[in-house]
Structure formats: C-alpha cells, structure tokens
Design a protein around this motif. Structure first.
Motif, PDB file in Angstrom:
ATOM      1  N   HIS A 163       0.831  -1.210   0.000  1.00 27.44           N
ATOM      2  CA  HIS A 163       0.000   0.000   0.000  1.00 27.44           C
ATOM      3  C   HIS A 163       0.865   1.259   0.000  1.00 27.44           C
ATOM      4  CE1 HIS A 163      -3.272   2.728   0.952  1.00 27.44           C
ATOM      5  NE2 HIS A 163      -2.596   3.158   1.995  1.00 27.44           N
ATOM      6  N   THR A 164       1.916   1.292   0.840  1.00 30.21           N
ATOM      7  CA  THR A 164       2.808   2.456   0.923  1.00 30.21           C
ATOM      8  C   THR A 164       3.573   2.650  -0.378  1.00 30.21           C
ATOM      9  OG1 THR A 164       3.048   2.095   3.304  1.00 30.21           O
ATOM     10  CG2 THR A 164       4.685   3.512   2.252  1.00 30.21           C
ATOM     11  N   VAL A 165       4.065   1.549  -0.935  1.00 31.87           N
ATOM     12  CA  VAL A 165       4.810   1.619  -2.203  1.00 31.87           C
ATOM     13  C   VAL A 165       3.907   2.179  -3.309  1.00 31.87           C
ATOM     14  CG1 VAL A 165       5.929   0.249  -4.011  1.00 31.87           C
ATOM     15  CG2 VAL A 165       6.408  -0.228  -1.598  1.00 31.87           C
ATOM     16  N   ARG A 166       2.661   1.726  -3.317  1.00 29.00           N
ATOM     17  CA  ARG A 166       1.702   2.194  -4.324  1.00 29.00           C
ATOM     18  C   ARG A 166       1.470   3.699  -4.196  1.00 29.00           C
ATOM     19  NH1 ARG A 166      -2.743  -1.090  -3.124  1.00 29.00           N
ATOM     20  NH2 ARG A 166      -1.725  -2.945  -3.889  1.00 29.00           N
ATOM     21  N   GLU A 167       1.377   4.185  -2.950  1.00 29.50           N
ATOM     22  CA  GLU A 167       1.175   5.626  -2.721  1.00 29.50           C
ATOM     23  C   GLU A 167       2.390   6.430  -3.178  1.00 29.50           C
ATOM     24  OE1 GLU A 167       0.110   6.314   1.366  1.00 29.50           O
ATOM     25  OE2 GLU A 167      -2.028   6.324   0.865  1.00 29.50           O
ATOM     26  N   TYR A 168       3.598   5.947  -2.834  1.00 32.73           N
ATOM     27  CA  TYR A 168       4.828   6.614  -3.285  1.00 32.73           C
ATOM     28  C   TYR A 168       4.838   6.732  -4.805  1.00 32.73           C
ATOM     29  CZ  TYR A 168       7.707   7.009   0.954  1.00 32.73           C
ATOM     30  OH  TYR A 168       8.231   7.392   2.164  1.00 32.73           O
ATOM     31  N   ALA A 223       2.387   6.566  -7.013  1.00 30.28           N
ATOM     32  CA  ALA A 223       1.340   7.455  -7.538  1.00 30.28           C
ATOM     33  C   ALA A 223       1.700   8.925  -7.313  1.00 30.28           C
ATOM     34  CB  ALA A 223       0.003   7.132  -6.871  1.00 30.28           C
ATOM     35  N   ASP A 224       2.199   9.262  -6.111  1.00 34.66           N
ATOM     36  CA  ASP A 224       2.555  10.649  -5.782  1.00 34.66           C
ATOM     37  C   ASP A 224       3.672  11.163  -6.691  1.00 34.66           C
ATOM     38  OD1 ASP A 224       0.692  10.681  -3.773  1.00 34.66           O
ATOM     39  OD2 ASP A 224       2.121  10.295  -2.157  1.00 34.66           O
ATOM     40  N   ILE A 225       4.703  10.340  -6.862  1.00 38.46           N
ATOM     41  CA  ILE A 225       5.863  10.776  -7.653  1.00 38.46           C
ATOM     42  C   ILE A 225       5.509  10.819  -9.137  1.00 38.46           C
ATOM     43  CG2 ILE A 225       8.256  10.234  -8.277  1.00 38.46           C
ATOM     44  CD1 ILE A 225       8.362   8.849  -5.411  1.00 38.46           C
ATOM     45  N   PHE A 283       3.836  14.011  -9.941  1.00 38.51           N
ATOM     46  CA  PHE A 283       4.779  15.130 -10.008  1.00 38.51           C
ATOM     47  C   PHE A 283       5.572  15.093 -11.322  1.00 38.51           C
ATOM     48  CE2 PHE A 283       9.050  16.936  -8.885  1.00 38.51           C
ATOM     49  CZ  PHE A 283       8.639  18.257  -8.819  1.00 38.51           C
ATOM     50  N   LEU A 284       5.952  13.898 -11.766  1.00 46.64           N
ATOM     51  CA  LEU A 284       6.712  13.776 -13.021  1.00 46.64           C
ATOM     52  C   LEU A 284       5.864  14.222 -14.221  1.00 46.64           C
ATOM     53  CD1 LEU A 284       8.622  10.381 -12.512  1.00 46.64           C
ATOM     54  CD2 LEU A 284       9.447  12.714 -12.102  1.00 46.64           C
ATOM     55  N   ILE A 285       4.564  13.928 -14.178  1.00 44.46           N
ATOM     56  CA  ILE A 285       3.653  14.384 -15.240  1.00 44.46           C
ATOM     57  C   ILE A 285       3.575  15.915 -15.231  1.00 44.46           C
ATOM     58  CG2 ILE A 285       1.220  14.444 -15.959  1.00 44.46           C
ATOM     59  CD1 ILE A 285       1.056  11.499 -14.908  1.00 44.46           C
ATOM     60  N   ARG A 341       1.413  14.572   2.477  1.00 43.84           N
ATOM     61  CA  ARG A 341       1.916  13.246   2.127  1.00 43.84           C
ATOM     62  C   ARG A 341       2.664  13.273   0.797  1.00 43.84           C
ATOM     63  NH1 ARG A 341      -2.340  10.100   0.114  1.00 43.84           N
ATOM     64  NH2 ARG A 341      -1.346  10.398  -1.904  1.00 43.84           N
ATOM     65  N   LYS A 342       2.134  14.005  -0.171  1.00 46.13           N
ATOM     66  CA  LYS A 342       2.780  14.090  -1.479  1.00 46.13           C
ATOM     67  C   LYS A 342       4.153  14.768  -1.368  1.00 46.13           C
ATOM     68  CE  LYS A 342      -1.482  14.039  -4.168  1.00 46.13           C
ATOM     69  NZ  LYS A 342      -1.234  12.774  -4.881  1.00 46.13           N
ATOM     70  N   ILE A 343       4.229  15.816  -0.554  1.00 44.91           N
ATOM     71  CA  ILE A 343       5.514  16.483  -0.336  1.00 44.91           C
ATOM     72  C   ILE A 343       6.517  15.499   0.260  1.00 44.91           C
ATOM     73  CG2 ILE A 343       6.707  18.243   1.047  1.00 44.91           C
ATOM     74  CD1 ILE A 343       4.208  20.002   0.739  1.00 44.91           C
TER      75      ILE A 343
END
Length: 299
Positions: free
Chosen positions: A25-30, A32-34, A37-39, A76-78
């Motif tokens: 779950h944590t890996v999935r959030e990382y 998605a967040d990153i 930002f790359l997009i 969280r995204k930051i």
C-alpha cells in the motif's frame, strides 16, 4: 545521473520495496505521488530531474491547493517527493534542495469521527443474521471494533494468526511491525461461528489461509470491507457515513472514556508516536464537556 525520470522512479521503487521493506500500500502511494509530479514536470517542459528548482516545487504545491486537495494529502505528497529526491541525492548526487526547502502545510484541526455506544449497539443488533453473509459481516464488525486494527491489517490476517485459547490475535502493522492484540467475548463468539459455519461454505474449491473471504471464496480486499460496512450502516439507518477507520477511532475513544491509559491505547493501536494517540484525548475531553453541559443543572 543520466537516468530518465521514469528510470529514476523505478530505481526508487525497488529501493523502498527491497531495502526499506515498505508495505504494498505504501509503495503504491509513493509511486502514484511521484508519478503525478513527473507528469506535472513534463507539462512544464522540464525533461531532466537536474532542471528541477524550488519554483517548480512551489508551483506544484500551489496547483494541488487550487485543485482543492486536503492538506494531509498535500503533506503526504511532499513527503513522498522529498524522499524520492533524498534517495537521488544519496545515490546519484542529485540536488535535493527544491523539496527540502518546502514547508509542510499545517494540519487541519479535525477531531476523529466515532460512534457513540448507543449507535454502535444499534449497528450490531440490526446486522445479526444466520445466513452466511451476515455471519461473516458480523465477524468483521466485531473484530474491527474489538481490536481497533486498520482495515489493511484485518484483510491480511490468516487463520494461524488467531489464538482462541488466549483470545489474542497477531497483526502485521505499518513498517512491518508485529503486535499482539486481545479481543473479547463477543468477537470470540462471532469469529468462531464464522470460521466453523460460514467460511467453509464460502471457500468452495478455494484453498488459502486468509481469514476473511469474499462471497466467491477469494481474499477479501480493503475495498470489499468498505462496501460491507456501507451496507451495514444503511441497514441500521444511522444518519452518518461509515469508513473502516471510524471503528478504529471508536475503539480508542471508548477505551479512553472508560479509563484506559494513553500508553496502553498507543500500543494497541500500533502508533509509533504517542502524539498520534493524543488526538483521542481531545475527543474524550469534548465528550466530557458535552456530558457536563447536558447533565449539570447550573451548566
């Protein structure tokens, strides 16, 4: 560093999976967040991570605010992107100043929602039934309230994790930290009935050790639990929305209201820091105040 942003992200995801051993779950959030930002960087014409500056970080966070995103989600995204750049700095000597200099937004002062004991009693009573689905659903409800565990912990429980003799259950929490939680008579009865009567009927031809299964015998997901709880609240005709964490909040609030000490509740919830548990003291103080104002003749 010559890797593309996509390759850099793949390096980082392997790192958090293999070396940091973070949950799926944590890996999935990382990721998605990153990725988000790359997009954003690509839309801004930034093709290399070497080109990222503080202004890009500020513009990105401003965009999140403009979209009406909650402060906790922005924070969280930051954190996700900051960890990504910290990793790149350590591994590839990339400058991580853009996000290191960025402040986290202040948390919104919102108290956890919880059920009053009368509401919870109603929720339990109307969802009692002898059919397979009702027996399973009641076992889920009893266990979540009896232990205060997270829904991700609940769906990952296996049969061998439960000790019915001592009425304790082993769960794997955040950061893959194991903890033992006791459960009471009502949960004991509901789980025994489910395992002996309902689960074998649901399993059919399936063969796995997960405690809770869906109506086809497969492993029950967190989304499945949310759907079950929503159905149960509708059946109880309570004028409130339910989500799995509400039962966790209710567990902690009821314990503190009935005299449990903060450290014990912290350990039962699996909080790494006492500050995470202290939010419930605000809830209990509010409960005491409301009780006083309603009950005292001169209040």
């Amino acid at each position: 560093m010559n890797a593309s942003p996509k390759e850099a992200l793949e390096h980082f995801i392997r790192y958090v999976q293999l070396e940091k051993n973070f949950s799926l779950h944590t890996v999935r959030e990382y990721k998605a967040d990153i990725n988000q930002f790359l997009i954003f960087l690509n839309n801004e014409g930034v093709v290399s991570l070497h080109e990222v500056e503080y202004i890009h970080a500020r513009l990105y966070v401003t965009m999140l605010y403009d979209e009406g995103m909650a402060r906790t989600s922005i924070s969280r995204k930051i954190s996700s992107i900051r960890s990504f750049f910290r990793f790149l700095n350590k591994e590839f000597d990339l400058d991580d100043a853009p996000f290191r200099s960025l402040y986290h937004p202040k948390k919104e002062e919102r108290l956890p929602n919880f059920f009053y004991e009368e509401e919870l009693k109603q929720l339990f009573e109307v969802n009692v039934g002898e059919d397979t689905k009702s027996v399973r659903n009641l076992a889920i409800l009893e266990l979540l309230y009896a232990t205060g565990m997270r829904v991700s912990e609940c769906t990952s429980i296996e049969l061998q994790d439960i000790d019915f003799y001592y009425s304790i259950i082993r769960v794997m929490g955040k950061g893959r930290k194991e903890r033992i939680i006791p459960f009471g008579q009502y949960a004991h009865q509901a789980l025994t009935k489910y395992i002996n009567e309902a689960r074998p009927k649901l399993m059919k031809e399936k063969d796995h050790q997960r405690l809770f299964v869906n109506m086809r015998g497969g492993e029950l997901t967190a989304r499945g639990v949310r759907h079950i709880l929503s159905e149960m609240i509708n059946k109880a005709t309570l004028h409130s929305k339910i989500y799995p964490h509400m039962l966790r909040h209710t567990f902690a609030t009821h314990l503190l209201n009935n005299g449990a000490d903060l450290r014990t509740v912290q350990e039962l919830l699996g909080h790494a820091h006492l500050a995470s548990t202290q939010v419930y003291t605000h809830v209990t103080k509010e409960h005491l105040r409301n009780t006083y104002m309603n009950a005292h003749p001169r209040a």
